[in-house]
Design a protein around this motif. Structure first.
Motif, PDB file in Angstrom:
ATOM      1  N   GLU A 257       0.753  -1.183  -0.199  1.00 28.54           N
ATOM      2  CA  GLU A 257      -0.065   0.128   0.106  1.00 28.54           C
ATOM      3  C   GLU A 257       0.966   1.144   0.128  1.00 28.54           C
ATOM      4  OE1 GLU A 257      -2.584   0.233   3.429  1.00 28.54           O
ATOM      5  OE2 GLU A 257      -2.913   2.261   3.163  1.00 28.54           O
ATOM      6  N   ILE A 258       1.637   1.384   1.079  1.00 33.17           N
ATOM      7  CA  ILE A 258       2.642   2.626   1.000  1.00 33.17           C
ATOM      8  C   ILE A 258       3.412   2.729  -0.114  1.00 33.17           C
ATOM      9  CG2 ILE A 258       4.246   3.572   2.783  1.00 33.17           C
ATOM     10  CD1 ILE A 258       2.072   3.311   4.184  1.00 33.17           C
ATOM     11  N   GLY A 259       4.254   1.639  -0.445  1.00 36.38           N
ATOM     12  CA  GLY A 259       5.163   1.662  -1.565  1.00 36.38           C
ATOM     13  C   GLY A 259       4.575   2.007  -2.857  1.00 36.38           C
ATOM     14  N   THR A 260       3.490   1.640  -3.137  1.00 37.46           N
ATOM     15  CA  THR A 260       2.644   2.003  -4.435  1.00 37.46           C
ATOM     16  C   THR A 260       2.595   3.524  -4.483  1.00 37.46           C
ATOM     17  OG1 THR A 260       1.516  -0.307  -4.188  1.00 37.46           O
ATOM     18  CG2 THR A 260       0.701   1.208  -5.860  1.00 37.46           C
TER      19      THR A 260
ATOM     20  N   ALA B 206       8.828  13.546   4.239  1.00 37.76           N
ATOM     21  CA  ALA B 206       7.526  14.085   4.631  1.00 37.76           C
ATOM     22  C   ALA B 206       6.388  12.686   4.644  1.00 37.76           C
ATOM     23  CB  ALA B 206       6.942  15.184   3.676  1.00 37.76           C
ATOM     24  N   PHE B 207       6.730  11.799   3.692  1.00 36.44           N
ATOM     25  CA  PHE B 207       5.947  10.766   3.622  1.00 36.44           C
ATOM     26  C   PHE B 207       5.637   9.853   5.113  1.00 36.44           C
ATOM     27  CE2 PHE B 207       3.547   7.066   1.513  1.00 36.44           C
ATOM     28  CZ  PHE B 207       2.958   7.880   0.287  1.00 36.44           C
ATOM     29  N   SER B 208       7.029   9.715   5.347  1.00 37.08           N
ATOM     30  CA  SER B 208       6.817   8.711   6.716  1.00 37.08           C
ATOM     31  C   SER B 208       6.318   9.584   7.834  1.00 37.08           C
ATOM     32  CB  SER B 208       8.114   8.054   7.021  1.00 37.08           C
ATOM     33  OG  SER B 208       9.117   9.439   7.328  1.00 37.08           O
ATOM     34  N   MET B 209       6.531  11.061   7.888  1.00 45.72           N
ATOM     35  CA  MET B 209       6.030  11.660   8.949  1.00 45.72           C
ATOM     36  C   MET B 209       4.392  11.751   9.001  1.00 45.72           C
ATOM     37  SD  MET B 209       8.501  13.088  10.459  1.00 45.72           S
ATOM     38  CE  MET B 209       8.288  14.546  11.470  1.00 45.72           C
ATOM     39  N   ARG B 210       3.864  11.495   7.726  1.00 38.73           N
ATOM     40  CA  ARG B 210       2.301  11.947   7.716  1.00 38.73           C
ATOM     41  C   ARG B 210       1.620  10.319   7.937  1.00 38.73           C
ATOM     42  NH1 ARG B 210       2.574  14.272   2.385  1.00 38.73           N
ATOM     43  NH2 ARG B 210       2.032  12.205   1.483  1.00 38.73           N
ATOM     44  N   GLN B 211       2.484   9.396   8.173  1.00 31.34           N
ATOM     45  CA  GLN B 211       1.650   8.040   8.335  1.00 31.34           C
ATOM     46  C   GLN B 211       0.614   7.818   9.756  1.00 31.34           C
ATOM     47  OE1 GLN B 211       1.220   6.230   5.718  1.00 31.34           O
ATOM     48  NE2 GLN B 211       2.569   7.339   4.708  1.00 31.34           N
ATOM     49  N   PRO B 212      -0.445   7.716   9.649  1.00 32.95           N
ATOM     50  CA  PRO B 212      -1.278   7.545  10.825  1.00 32.95           C
ATOM     51  C   PRO B 212      -1.005   6.780  11.926  1.00 32.95           C
ATOM     52  CG  PRO B 212      -2.596   6.593   9.020  1.00 32.95           C
ATOM     53  CD  PRO B 212      -1.009   6.834   8.628  1.00 32.95           C
ATOM     54  N   THR B 213      -0.466   5.447  11.622  1.00 33.39           N
ATOM     55  CA  THR B 213      -0.083   4.511  12.620  1.00 33.39           C
ATOM     56  C   THR B 213       1.506   4.424  12.768  1.00 33.39           C
ATOM     57  OG1 THR B 213      -0.300   2.762  11.091  1.00 33.39           O
ATOM     58  CG2 THR B 213      -2.332   3.378  12.404  1.00 33.39           C
ATOM     59  N   MET B 214       1.905   3.826  13.624  1.00 31.16           N
ATOM     60  CA  MET B 214       3.357   3.357  14.088  1.00 31.16           C
ATOM     61  C   MET B 214       3.796   2.432  12.737  1.00 31.16           C
ATOM     62  SD  MET B 214       5.685   4.189  16.223  1.00 31.16           S
ATOM     63  CE  MET B 214       7.287   3.684  16.358  1.00 31.16           C
ATOM     64  N   GLU B 215       2.979   1.291  12.780  1.00 28.76           N
ATOM     65  CA  GLU B 215       3.206   0.442  11.715  1.00 28.76           C
ATOM     66  C   GLU B 215       3.384   0.906  10.304  1.00 28.76           C
ATOM     67  OE1 GLU B 215       0.303  -2.215  10.562  1.00 28.76           O
ATOM     68  OE2 GLU B 215       1.647  -3.477   9.663  1.00 28.76           O
TER      69      GLU B 215
END
Lengths: 628, 509
Positions: free
Chosen positions: B196-199, B281-290
Motif C-alpha cells: 500500500e505505502i510503496g505503491t 514528509a511521507f513517513s511523518m504523515r503516516q497515521p499509525t506506527m506500523e
C-alpha cells in the motif's frame, strides 16, 4: 587615616548596598513603570512580577536587563525592563522600532539582509536590531529555524545556534506582545467594552442562527462584535502568551490562572469578566495617552481587586522586584574585586600596608554577609534550598569558598585566605552572571528533582565539596604563581599554604564523599538503584577519588609539597569537569543541555591548570622563590 | 609469601596508583557513554575485568585498560592486606579504620548488587491488572496451551536458550521445537502495508520526476515554486549546484533551461532533492506506527536506489503470520533510547517430523498452531517475572506547571491485591515516592495517554529487586562516621594548638 580606613571603607560599601534596600518608586505624573512591574503574571510555570518577566526576556533577546530607545527619535535613552514591557504590551508600533534583538553572527545578519557594520544613517549600531528591521525576512528566518530545529543539538553549527537563539527571541517577543491585548486594535478598552456588552445578545444570536432562524440587523451586529474579538483572541492563542489573568474565585492556586485569550473565550461563554482584563485595557488607554495619574489609578484599582485573594502573591512579587533591584550578587562581585585589590597591595609590602589587610578582612565579612543575605532572599522567594540549578550552584560555590577563605584567614592572618575568598567569590559570581543569560534563574523544578529534602542535603553538601576542592586548587594556584614567577614566596609561607591545602582537602574529601553518598541514597529512593554510573554521579565520584589520592599520597610520603600542589591543581580540573563538563556531554539524568559557549572556557581553564601543574613539577632551582 | 612482595602489595603506592587508574576509568567510562549509551558503557567499562579497544572506538580509547571489577578487587585486596599488615589500635586510628571498613562494605555491596539485583518494568493502562513485571532487554519464547482443568498451560524458554539454538522440549506438549534462525535485532513489515505505502510512494515520486522531465518545463515549475518558501529554497539550492546564485529563481531557471549542458544536471538535482524531501514528509504523515515504520524502511531503500519488489516480497517463514511478513535484520542497537527487537524462526516437530517453520518477533501477536488436534499459541515477548500479588492501575495523574510543558507530578493510583495474604488496598506511587512490597520496589517511571483507546492514561513503573540494598546505607554510615571522627580529631588538635601570628593588625584588641 590608618585608623579610619578599616572603618570608613566598609561603612561606605554598606551604605551603597543598603541604600538600594527599598521598594522602587515612580515619579509622579509619569507612567509608573515600577508599579506596573510589581503586578503578577505566570510565566515559565511560576508566579512572578512583570518586572522579572521583562528582565529575563530582555536577557534572552538582548543579553542585558535593559533596553534602549535607539536613535530613531534623537539621542538613545536607556529603557528599564518594565518600561520596555509596557511599550510592548500597549504600544506595539513604537516597541517595534526599539533595537532589542542582539544579532552578532554575520551569516544570520546576511540571511536577514541586515547591515554587517554600524550604519549611523539608519540609526543602526550593527549589533542590535528592531522588530521592524527583522520583519521583512521573517519567513526566511522561520524556514531556517525549522531546519535547524530538525538537526540534533550536538550537530548544531555556531550559525544554527545563533539562528535558534534569535528565533527563540522572536517567538518570545511575539508571545509577550500578545499578553495583554491583540496587536492590531486601535482602542482595546472600547473593543473590550463592546465585546462584553455584546455577549448576551451575541450568544442568543449564535444560538438562533444554529437553529436556522434569520437574524435581524441588531442580532447580526452583536454576533459580529463577538466574532471580531474572538478572532483576535484566537490569533493571540496561537502564540501562547504568559498567563496574565488571575483566578476570580478565591482559594484557587496557580492552576487557575489564564491567558488573556482564554479569558476572552470564557467571557464569551457567559462567565463574569475578570478584573485583570478591564484593568490592563484601562492601563493601555492611559499609557497611549501618556496619562500617568490615570495609569496609576488603574493599577491601584486592580491591586485593590486582587488584594483579598492574592495578598501573598502581590507581596511575593513586590519582594522579587525589590530583590532584582537590590542586585546583591552584582554588588558582591564589585566588592570582591575591591577586596582583591586591597589584599594584593597588602602582599606587596605587608609591613607597610598592614592596615589594608584589616580593611579587606572587614570588607570580606561584610561581603559574605551580603552574599548570604542574597542567598537567603532567593531561598525565601523560591521556597527552596539554596541550590536548584547550575546558576544557583555557582552562587553557592562562591559563598562556600568565601567562607572557607575567611576561616583560613582566622588562623593564618596573612591575607592568603582573603585572597582565596575574593578570587573565588569573584570568579563564581561571574560564572553565575553568564549562566543567568539563559533567562529565568528561578525556574520550576521538574518532577524528579522536586524534593526539598534531597535538594537541601545531597545538593548542598556536594556543592560544599566542590567549593572546598576549588579553594584548595586556588591556594595551589597562588603557591605556583607566587613561587614560580615571583620571589615573594618564603619557606614559611610555602609551608603554611601547604598546610592550608591539606586542611581544605580533608574538608573537601569529607563533604564530597558524604554528598555523593547522599546522592546515591536519593537515587536509591527515587529510581531504585544506589549507583547508576550516571555522568554526574561519576563526576562526583572522581572528586572523591581525587581527594583520596591527595590524602594517601601525602600520608604515604609519595608526593612532597610541590607534588601535592600539582594534585590540588588537578582537583580544579576534575571539579570543573564534574560541575560543567558532564553537562556538556548531553547524556544522563543530570544533563541540562549542551553548552557550547561554556565548553571553550572550560577547555581554556583545563589548559591553564595543566600548565600550572607542569610548572609545579619543574625542579625548584628554576623557581624564582628560593624554597630549597 | 615473599616479604618484599608483601610489603609492596600492601603499600600506599599501590593504593595511589589504583586510585589514579580508577579515576581515569571513571572518566573514560563516562566519555564512552556518549557513543555507547549508558547501559553498554556500564557493561563494558565498569562491569568487566578488562576493556579492550576494538574497531570503531573513539581515538582516546586505550588499547587495554583494567575494568571496574579488576580495579575494585585490587583495591579491596590492597585495603584488606594493608590493614592486616599494619593494623594498630589507637584512638588516632579509629576514624581511619572505620572509613576503610565502610569502604570495604561499599565495594562488596556494589558487587553484590551487580550480581543479585534485577530491574524490570510494569506497563499498563488505567483499568488493567498485572501480576508480573517485564524485562527491559530480554525476551522469552512462550507457548500457551488450551486450559486444562481450569488451569492455563504456559511454558517459557529464555533468550539464552534461543540464542544457543537448542532443541526446545516441553514435557506437557505433544511437539518439540528447534530454533533454525535467531537474530538480535530485526524489523518486520506486513506485505500488505508495504504494498500500500510503496505503491503510493512510487506513484508520487514518478509524478514528481515527470514534472521535471523536460527542459521546457523548468521555468514554469520555478514560477510555481516561487509562491512557496520551502520549495523555492530547494530550487535555490539546486540552482546553486549548477552555478546559479541569482535570488530570482525563475530567471535563473530560464537561463539553465536554455543551456543544454546544464539543464540535465539541474533536473537531476531537483529530482533528487524533491524526492528526499517527499520521502521524509511521507513517513511523518503516516497515521499509525506500523505504517510509519514501513514508510521509513521503503524511504531508506529508495534513497539508496534499492529496488523493493512490492509484488514479490519474500516471506519471512513458511507458516503462520510470517508468510505475509518481510523480515529486515538490523545490526544490534546501541544507545539509551534504542531497543533491540530480536526475532527467531522456529521449526515445530511432531513425533520427530517437521510440520513447518514459524517466524516469531515481539512485533507479531501470538500465532496459533495446530498439533495433534490441539491448538497452541506461540509468541516471542518480553521476559516476564511473576509476582504473588497483583497491581491494578486505577488512575493516572500527570500535572505540568501552568502555561508550560515542565512536568510537575506523575502519580499512579493503584490497587494492590495479595490473595494469599487476604490483602487489598489502594496505594499511590509518584516520583520520589516508590512502593516497597514483597521484596520489590516500584518506582514511577513514565506516563502517557493513549490516543487510540479512548484517551486512557497509561503508566510505566520501574520494578527493582535488590536483596543487598542495605549495604550501601550501612557502608556509607560507617565511612561517614569514620571521616567525621578523623576530621574532628584533627580539627580539635589544630584549633587548640597555639601558632605564630604572621601579620599583626594594628586595630586588633
Amino acid at each position: 587615616m590608618k585608623k579610619l580606613l578599616p572603618l570608613l571603607l566598609p561603612a561606605l560599601c554598606a551604605l551603597w548596598v543598603v541604600s538600594a534596600w527599598r521598594t522602587p518608586s515612580d515619579k509622579s505624573d509619569t507612567i509608573p513603570a515600577n508599579a506596573f512591574g510589581r503586578l503578577p503574571v505566570i510565566a515559565n510555570g511560576r508566579v512572578q512580577p512583570l518586572d522579572s518577566l521583562a528582565r529575563n526576556s530582555l536577557l534572552q533577546i538582548r543579553e542585558k536587563q535593559t533596553a534602549s530607545t535607539g536613535t530613531s527619535e534623537g539621542a538613545a535613552r536607556t529603557l528599564s525592563a518594565s518600561e520596555w514591557l509596557l511599550e510592548l504590551f500597549f504600544q506595539q508600533d513604537k516597541a517595534d522600532t526599539r533595537p532589542v534583538f542582539r544579532i552578532l553572527h554575520t551569516e544570520v545578519k546576511g540571511l536577514l539582509g541586515l547591515p554587517l557594520d554600524p550604519d549611523p544613517a539608519q540609526g543602526m549600531d550593527g549589533k542590535h536590531f528592531s522588530w521592524n528591521n527583522l520583519a521583512p525576512k521573517l519567513p526566511d528566518l522561520m524556514q531556517e529555524a525549522r531546519r535547524a530545529q530538525s538537526v540534533k543539538s550536538e550537530l548544531h553549527t555556531p550559525y544554527d545556534r545563533a539562528l535558534l537563539q534569535l528565533w527563540n527571541g522572536v517567538t518570545l517577543y511575539r508571545r509577550l506582545e500578545a499578553a495583554a491585548q491583540p496587536r492590531d486594535t486601535d482602542d482595546w478598552e472600547r473593543e473590550l467594552r463592546e465585546f462584553t456588552a455584546a455577549v448576551p445578545a451575541g450568544r442568543a444570536a449564535a444560538k438562533a442562527q444554529q437553529e436556522g432562524k434569520t437574524l435581524d440587523p441588531k442580532e447580526t451586529a452583536a454576533l459580529e462584535t463577538l466574532i471580531h474579538t474572538l478572532q483576535h483572541a484566537s490569533d493571540m492563542q496561537t502564540l501562547t502568551p504568559p498567563l496574565l489573568v488571575p483566578p476570580i474565585t478565591p482559594g484557587i492556586g496557580p492552576e487557575g490562572w489564564q491567558r488573556t485569550d482564554e479569558s476572552l473565550f470564557q467571557v464569551a461563554k457567559g462567565e463574569p469578566v475578570p478584573s485583570a482584563l478591564r484593568a490592563y485595557a484601562a492601563m493601555g488607554t492611559a499609557y497611549r495617552a501618556g496619562n500617568g495619574p490615570a495609569f496609576s489609578a488603574a493599577v491601584e484599582t486592580y491591586r485593590q481587586e486582587l488584594g483579598p485573594n492574592l495578598h501573598k502573591v502581590l507581596k511575593k512579587c513586590a519582594n522579587e522586584q525589590l530583590f532584582s533591584n537590590l542586585e546583591p550578587f552584582y554588588k558582591a562581585t564589585v566588592l570582591y574585586v575591591l577586596i582583591g585589590l586591597c589584599v594584593m597591595i597588602f602582599t606587596l609590602a605587608p609591613e607597610r600596608f598592614s592596615v589594608l589587610r584589616e580593611t579587606a578582612h572587614r570588607l570580606t565579612l561584610f561581603t559574605l554577609l551580603l552574599h548570604t543575605a542574597g542567598l537567603i532572599f532567593r531561598m525565601v522567594l523560591e521556597g527552596r534550598p539554596p541550590v536548584t540549578n547550575l546558576y544557583s550552584s555557582a552562587v553557592f560555590i562562591g559563598w562556600g569558598a568565601c567562607g572557607l577563605g575567611l576561616l583560613l584567614e582566622r588562623f593564618w592572618k596573612n591575607g592568603i585566605g582573603l585572597l582565596a575568598s575574593s578570587s573565588a567569590g569573584f570568579l563564581t559570581l561571574i560564572i553565575a552572571h553568564n549562566l543567568a543569560q539563559s533567562g529565568d534563574t528561578m525556574e520550576m523544578m521538574r518532577a524528579v528533582l522536586d524534593t526539598n529534602f534531597w535538594l537541601a542535603t545531597h545538593v548542598v553538601v556536594v556543592t560544599l565539596g566542590y567549593s572546598a576542592t576549588f579553594v584548595a586548587g586556588l591556594l595551589a594556584v597562588l603557591y605556583v604563581v607566587l613561587g614560580f614567577f615571583t620571589s615573594t614566596l618564603t619557606k614559611e609561607s610555602a609551608q603554611s599554604l601547604s598546610k592550608m591545602v591539606y586542611g581544605i582537602v580533608c574538608f573537601a574529601a569529607l563533604f564530597s564523599f558524604i554528598g555523593t553518598v547522599l546522592g546515591g541514597i536519593w537515587a536509591d529512593q527515587s529510581w531504585g538503584r544506589f549507583w547508576g554510573w550516571d555522568a554526574k554521579e561519576n563526576g562526583a565520584l572522581m572528586i572523591v577519588l581525587w581527594n583520596a589520592i591527595f590524602l594517601h599520597a601525602r600520608w604515604g610520603g609519595i608526593a612532597r609539597e610541590r607534588g601535592l600542589m600539582a594534585l590540588a591543581l588537578g582537583g580544579n580540573i576534575i571539579t570543573a569537569w564534574s560541575w560543567f563538563g558532564v553537562n556538556m556531554l548531553g547524556i544522563g539524568l543530570h544533563s541540562y543541555g549542551f553548552m557550547s559557549a561554556a565548553f571553550s572556557w572550560l577547555m581554556l581553564f583545563v589548559v591553564t591548570q595543566l600548565i600550572l601543574m607542569a610548572l609545579a613539577l619543574l625542579p625548584v632551582r628554576l623557581w624564582r622563590s628560593r624554597l630549597a | 609469601m615473599n616479604a618484599r612482595l608483601w610489603k609492596f602489595l600492601t603499600s600506599l603506592k599501590v593504593t595511589v596508583v589504583l586510585l589514579l587508574l580508577s579515576t581515569l576509568l571513571v572518566f573514560l567510562g563516562t566519555m564512552a557513554q556518549v557513543n555507547e549509551g549508558l547501559w553498554e558503557a556500564q557493561e563494558r567499562w565498569f562491569k568487566s575485568y578488562f576493556v579492550v579497544r576494538h574497531a570503531g572506538d573513539a581515538w582516546w580509547v586505550p588499547p587495554v585498560f583494567p575494568g571496574g571489577y579488576s580495579l575494585g578487587f585490587s583495591l579491596l585486596f590492597n585495603l584488606i592486606a594493608a590493614h592486616i599488615h599494619r593494623f594498630q589500635w589507637s584512638s588516632k586510628k579509629v576514624g581511619i579504620h572505620l572509613t576503610h571498613a565502610g569502604i570495604v562494605l561499599l565495594l562488596v555491596g556494589q558487587l553484590a548488587t551487580d550480581m543479585l539485583s534485577r530491574e524490570s518494568f510494569v506497563s499498563f493502562e488505567e483499568g488493567q491488572t498485572r501480576d508480573y513485571s517485564e524485562a527491559h532487554r530480554t525476551v522469552e519464547l512462550v507457548v500457551l496451551g488450551e486450559p486444562q482443568n481450569g488451569r492455563e498451560r504456559v511454558v517459557a524458554f529464555s533468550e539464552a536458550a534461543l540464542s544457543r539454538k537448542q532443541a526446545l522440549l516441553a514435557p506437557d506438549f505433544p511437539f518439540e521445537m528447534r530454533v533454525t534462525e535467531w537474530g538480535e535485532n530485526g524489523e518486520v513489515h506486513s506485505h500488505a502495508t508495504l504494498l500500500e505505502i510503496g505503491t503510493q510512494m512510487q506513484t508520487a515520486i514518478a509524478t514528481m520526476k515527470s514534472k521535471y522531465g523536460t527542459a521546457e518545463a523548468l521555468p514554469g515549475e520555478a514560477e510555481r515554486a516561487k509562491e512557496n518558501g520551502a520549495r523555492s529554497a530547494i530550487w535555490a539550492e539546486a540552482l546553486k549546484a549548477v552555478g546559479e546564485k541569482d535570488p530570482d529563481i525563475v530567471a535563473a531557471a530560464k537561463r539553465v533551461a536554455a543551456d543544454p549542458a546544464r539543464e540535465g544536471i539541474l533536473r537531476k538535482e531537483l529530482q533528487t532533492r524533491f524526492s528526499s524531501q517527499m520521502l521524509e514528509a511521507f513517513s511523518m504523515r503516516q497515521p499509525t506506527m506500523e505504517k510509519m515504520q514501513a514508510a521509513k524502511y521503503l524511504g531508506s531503500q529508495l534513497a539508496e536506489d534499492k529496488f523493493v519488489p512490492l509484488d514479490k516480497l519474500p516471506a519471512a517463514a513458511a507458516q503462520g503470520a510470517g508468510q505475509r511478513m518481510l523480515l529486515v535484520p538490523k545490526p544490534p542497537a546501541h544507545g539509551m533510547d534504542d531497543r533491540n527487537f530480536p526475532y527467531a524462526k522456529i521449526e515445530i516437530l511432531e513425533k520427530g517430523k517437521s510440520i513447518g517453520v514459524w517466524m516469531l518477533s515481539p512485533w507479531i501477536v501470538p500465532q496459533e498452531i495446530q498439533v495433534g488436534g490441539q491448538t497452541f499459541r506461540i509468541a516471542l515477548r518480553s521476559e516476564r517475572y511473576g509476582q504473588p500479588f497483583s497491581l491494578t492501575l486505577l488512575k493516572t495523574t500527570h500535572e505540568v506547571y501552568p502555561g508550560t510543558q515542565i512536568p510537575k507530578n506523575f502519580q499512579s493510583h493503584i490497587m494492590l491485591e495479595n490473595k494469599g495474604k487476604g490483602e487489598k488496598r489502594e496505594v499511590d506511587i509518584s516520583m520520589n515516592n516508590p512502593l516497597r512490597y514483597g521484596g520489590l520496589t516500584f518506582y514511577q517511571h513514565q506516563m502517557g495517554r493513549t490516543e487510540v483507546s479512548g484517551g486512557k492514561g497509561n503508566s510505566q513503573l520501574q520494578v527493582v529487586r535488590n536483596p543487598s540494598w542495605i549495604t550501601p546505607y550501612l557502608g556509607c554510615a560507617i565511612v561517614s562516621l569514620g571521616m567525621v571522627w578523623q576530621f574532628l580529631y584533627h580539627l580539635v588538635g589544630f584549633v587548640t594548638k597555639p601558632r605564630p601570628v604572621k601579620a599583626k593588625a594594628p586595630l586588633q584588641a
